[in-house]
Design a protein around this motif. Structure first.
Motif, mmCIF file in Angstrom:
data_model
loop_
_atom_site.group_PDB
_atom_site.id
_atom_site.type_symbol
_atom_site.label_atom_id
_atom_site.label_comp_id
_atom_site.label_asym_id
_atom_site.label_seq_id
_atom_site.Cartn_x
_atom_site.Cartn_y
_atom_site.Cartn_z
ATOM 1 N N ASN A 1 50.419 77.780 -10.522
ATOM 2 C CA ASN A 1 49.824 78.990 -9.954
ATOM 3 C C ASN A 1 50.117 80.211 -10.817
ATOM 4 O O ASN A 1 49.204 80.955 -11.201
ATOM 5 C CB ASN A 1 50.377 79.219 -8.543
ATOM 6 C CG ASN A 1 49.379 78.886 -7.457
ATOM 7 O OD1 ASN A 1 48.252 79.369 -7.455
ATOM 8 N ND2 ASN A 1 49.789 78.048 -6.530
ATOM 9 N N ARG B 1 53.282 73.129 -8.256
ATOM 10 C CA ARG B 1 52.203 74.018 -7.817
ATOM 11 C C ARG B 1 52.562 75.486 -8.048
ATOM 12 O O ARG B 1 51.705 76.282 -8.459
ATOM 13 C CB ARG B 1 51.889 73.778 -6.344
ATOM 14 C CG ARG B 1 51.126 72.488 -6.071
ATOM 15 C CD ARG B 1 51.101 72.156 -4.600
ATOM 16 N NE ARG B 1 50.534 73.221 -3.809
ATOM 17 C CZ ARG B 1 50.687 73.338 -2.492
ATOM 18 N NH1 ARG B 1 51.405 72.449 -1.818
ATOM 19 N NH2 ARG B 1 50.124 74.328 -1.846
ATOM 20 N N LEU C 1 44.154 73.037 -7.967
ATOM 21 C CA LEU C 1 45.103 73.594 -7.000
ATOM 22 C C LEU C 1 44.510 73.606 -5.596
ATOM 23 O O LEU C 1 45.225 73.408 -4.611
ATOM 24 C CB LEU C 1 45.501 75.018 -7.413
ATOM 25 C CG LEU C 1 46.407 75.126 -8.649
ATOM 26 C CD1 LEU C 1 46.562 76.581 -9.068
ATOM 27 C CD2 LEU C 1 47.771 74.504 -8.383
#
Length: 425
Positions: free
Chosen positions: A338, A334, A244
């Motif tokens: 996350n 993402r 990430l």
């Protein structure tokens, strides 16, 4: 007033029976926990506004200050440097002393950093301001996920927290880009500072103090790093956090510069990032509703595989339309990764040790996010940008293969109590 929903009363009565504590005390703690979550959501919105507001301003800052590609990458890197420095110490401090004062400091640093950015003289001033904001960012994203996932909320807590940050990303780029088009990037920074200022008295008023007699786990940061070696689930979550950092750092530098090269203004770039934030919010909320059975590293690996494939699109077709499609899909991936990754990491340890473990996850993110904007800043010309997108996509594909490989039928690791005892020694 006590929470009015009847299951609060039922739950407090059950807990009172098994813990020999007053049900009134338990009710107060439950109310405090619910309020704490709302404080975290408000801070995530404000922090998202401040963090994202600089995205459409990067081309204007570059041109105004005459920055080189590497210097432009430093604007993102310096924020990450603060996270790198703060990640584990903040997690340990929150575990040891409670989260109230770290959160107050976090809230105060946001508008202060943005005012410093507006008044910055040259590149050193901008970097100092972003460093200050990075400390605020680091404090929030160590304490926030750990507390949001606590109380058996898991992804049901981290999902809304990530979504709240997405609301900030929906507002920040659009606002700062529009103001910058009408005035300047300095004025845009000052306007965003005013917008985040009310969060300071709000957090000071409502951030809950540590309860008298509240248990605080004494896990040392050194023992937290030991968990990465002993616990395969945490090791996998650390790997995902590092990825990430790579994709986030590279995207925030490559995409604004690529869209600027395609002729988009600061306002249009901000609008593009703002619109994709709606995707971030929707994806994060969806994660909060997933069944616990899919909240694992294998599920994360599937999303990472999709993320890897979309990073290859701009490498094959570097057009404005391709970049915008990339923004939408990669943002969704993402956000999903996350929220899932924080939930997986927190669930794999005892709740009281979670802030330190989240600090380790953020440390892995910060190390890679520190490097990737600098490397992305070196990409000049369409051919170099295409190579940068392709390399990032291949890195994501490698991580997906590791997560989906036959060895990664992860189990929650052994009880962490032995590690906690090792940390105390």
């Amino acid at each position: 007033m006590f929470p009015s929903r009847p299951w609060f009363l039922i739950e407090s009565t059950i807990k009172s029976h098994f813990t020999n504590r007053s049900d009134v005390t338990i009710l107060l703690e439950m109310k405090r926990f619910d309020l704490e979550f709302r404080v975290l959501l408000a801070m995530a919105v404000a922090n998202g506004i401040g963090e994202s507001s600089i995205v459409p301003l990067i081309p204007a800052i570059r041109d105004d200050l005459g920055l080189s590609p590497v210097q432009t990458g430093l604007i993102w890197t310096i924020t990450t440097l603060a996270m790198l420095v703060a990640a584990v110490p903040v997690g340990y401090a929150a575990n040891r002393f409670g989260s109230r004062w770290p959160l107050i400091v976090c809230a105060a640093l946001m508008p202060l950093a943005l005012v410093a950015q507006a008044a910055a003289i040259g590149l050193p001033g901008v970097l100092a301001a972003r460093l200050l904001f990075g400390f605020s960012f680091g404090i929030l994203w160590v304490i926030g996920p750990a507390r949001a996932a606590a109380g058996n909320r898991g992804a049901g807590g981290t999902g809304p927290l990530i979504a709240a940050a997405g609301i900030g990303w929906l507002i920040g780029p659009v606002l700062s880009g529009a103001v910058a088009d009408a005035t300047s990037w300095r004025t845009a920074s000052a306007v965003v500072a005013l917008l985040t200022l009310p969060i300071v008295p709000f957090v000071y008023r409502f951030a809950a103090p540590r309860l008298v007699g509240e248990h605080v786990d004494r896990l040392r940061p050194r023992a937290a790093f030991g968990l990465v070696r002993r616990n395969r689930t945490i090791a996998g979550a650390v790997l995902v956090s590092a990825l990430l950092g790579v994709v986030g750092g590279a995207s925030n530098v490559l995409v604004p510069l690529a869209l600027d090269a395609e002729g988009l203004s600061a306002g249009q770039i901000g609008l593009a990032f703002g619109v994709t934030s709606a995707v971030w919010i929707a994806s994060s909320i969806a994660v909060g509703r997933l069944r616990e059975s899919v909240v694992n590293l294998r599920g994360i690996g599937i999303v990472v595989a999709v993320l890897a494939s979309i990073w290859l699109l701009p490498a094959l077709r570097p057009t404005a339309a391709a970049f915008l499609l990339f923004l939408v899909v990669s943002t969704s991936c993402r956000a999903t990764v996350n929220a899932l990754n924080y939930a997986v990491g927190v669930r794999s340890v005892l709740g009281d040790t979670a802030p330190v473990v989240v600090g380790v996850l953020n440390l892995a993110w910060a190390v890679m996010a520190l490097i990737s904007p600098l490397l992305a800043g070196l990409a000049e010309g369409s051919s170099s940008v295409r190579i940068a997108f392709a390399v990032t996509g291949l890195v994501a594909a490698a991580v997906a293969l590791v997560l989906l490989g036959p060895r990664l039928h992860f189990r929650t690791a052994r009880a962490v109590s032995s590690v906690g005892r090792a940390g105390d020694s």
